[in-house]
Design an enzyme around this catalytic site. Sequence first.
Site, PDB file in Angstrom:
ATOM      1  N   HIS A  11       0.826  -1.204   0.000  1.00  0.00           N
ATOM      2  CA  HIS A  11       0.000   0.000   0.000  1.00  0.00           C
ATOM      3  C   HIS A  11       0.863   1.257   0.000  1.00  0.00           C
ATOM      4  CE1 HIS A  11       0.785   1.048   4.218  1.00  0.00           C
ATOM      5  NE2 HIS A  11       0.481  -0.192   4.592  1.00  0.00           N
TER       6      HIS A  11
ATOM      7  N   CYS B  69       2.993  -4.336   6.921  1.00  0.00           N
ATOM      8  CA  CYS B  69       2.673  -4.229   5.497  1.00  0.00           C
ATOM      9  C   CYS B  69       3.910  -3.844   4.692  1.00  0.00           C
ATOM     10  CB  CYS B  69       1.582  -3.183   5.279  1.00  0.00           C
ATOM     11  SG  CYS B  69      -0.040  -3.691   5.896  1.00  0.00           S
TER      12      CYS B  69
END
Length: 406
Positions: free
Chosen positions: A326, A344
């Site tokens: 992301h 992440c």
Amino acid sequence: MVLALVLGLATACGGGSETGGGTTAKGGEDGSPKVTITPADGNGKARPDQGVTVTASGGTLGQVSVKLKGADVPGTLSADKTRWRSQWTLRPGASYQVSATATSAKGKSTTATSAFRASRATAATRVNNVVPSENETVGTGMPVFVQFNKAVPEKAKAAIERSIEISSSTPTEGAWRWLSAGESFNGLPSIVFRPKHPWKPRQRVSVTVHYAGLKIGDDVYGDRDVTRTFRIGDSHTVNINAKTHRAVVKKNGRVVRTWGVSLGSGGDVQSDGVDHLLTTSGIHLTMDHVRLERMRPPGKKKGDPGWYDEKVPWATRISNSGEYIHQNMDDPSCLGNRNCSHGCVRSPANDAQWFFHWSYRGDFVTITGTKRSLAWTNGWAVWQLPFPTWTKGSALGTPITTTTLH
């Protein structure tokens, strides 16, 4: 002489055995053959799992016609042409019409007909969904999920597995594996097909679950068939290294883009013994795309140390434990230099947005260099299991090769 037996359409209270006794046209003294059709004419509760059988004695079968709403029901004639068997089970509650003719060696013939209705008793266990979606283009790592609304009885699993017809433009070896609700990525009991090797790019795949009429429990049957057709796209692979802090993206084997990333910083070992701030190393698959994803730490509540509640753009999911590729929302100096994320793969805005639009579901994302391993049950991590181990989860215990899709 032709002996014909022609009977009327079955009704709900029609004659015939509930276990599928046959209707027989007997041959005459002139040597004409005998033809038997099962289920019997007039049967209103024929067992769907037993299908349709036509047999001939004293001759061989010629024309066999089995109709469902005017359409032909497929079947196979034995090598000696004395037995015809429907390929799949019957649709619960549906009406069928059968006509068959047999001829003796002396040219004498007999014709028999039967009209019946299959039992309406359907099981509470149903096919909930098939993934991928209809006409979707997916990556070369994409599994096929057949999901059920509730647990499947053990005694029905082999029959269900045999009932699944999977075809592809390029014949592909693979195997099915049954997953419990606890192993499944979305909590639904599933059977999952995984190729032995990645799908060859740019081909079509079709999956039909011939579920209608399968015996699922005591005198209850599968309710309907389900079909999905989808496409394998180009080969997309992403390699991410936690030590070099780089993502390298390839299309059909050629590098098309690279960028600096920041992975999980570590340092949050909870009661389960897992460091939830470490990114998992292993073979991930892209699972979903979310334009703006709300992210919060697992196992924590507002006010706890390490709590956060953020909305993050251009999020491509790669696991069930909250890992995404992301857009970076924090210190940009981390990208390409050190691991600062909550687990992440933080990426520059332009690269995260590009990957969001470019990637398919089912693309390979291989992450290396961390001390936390990706569990094969974490999302779509089916490639974490060696193929022989994967195959042991099949009710039939053997791999299969897809038939050729024309």
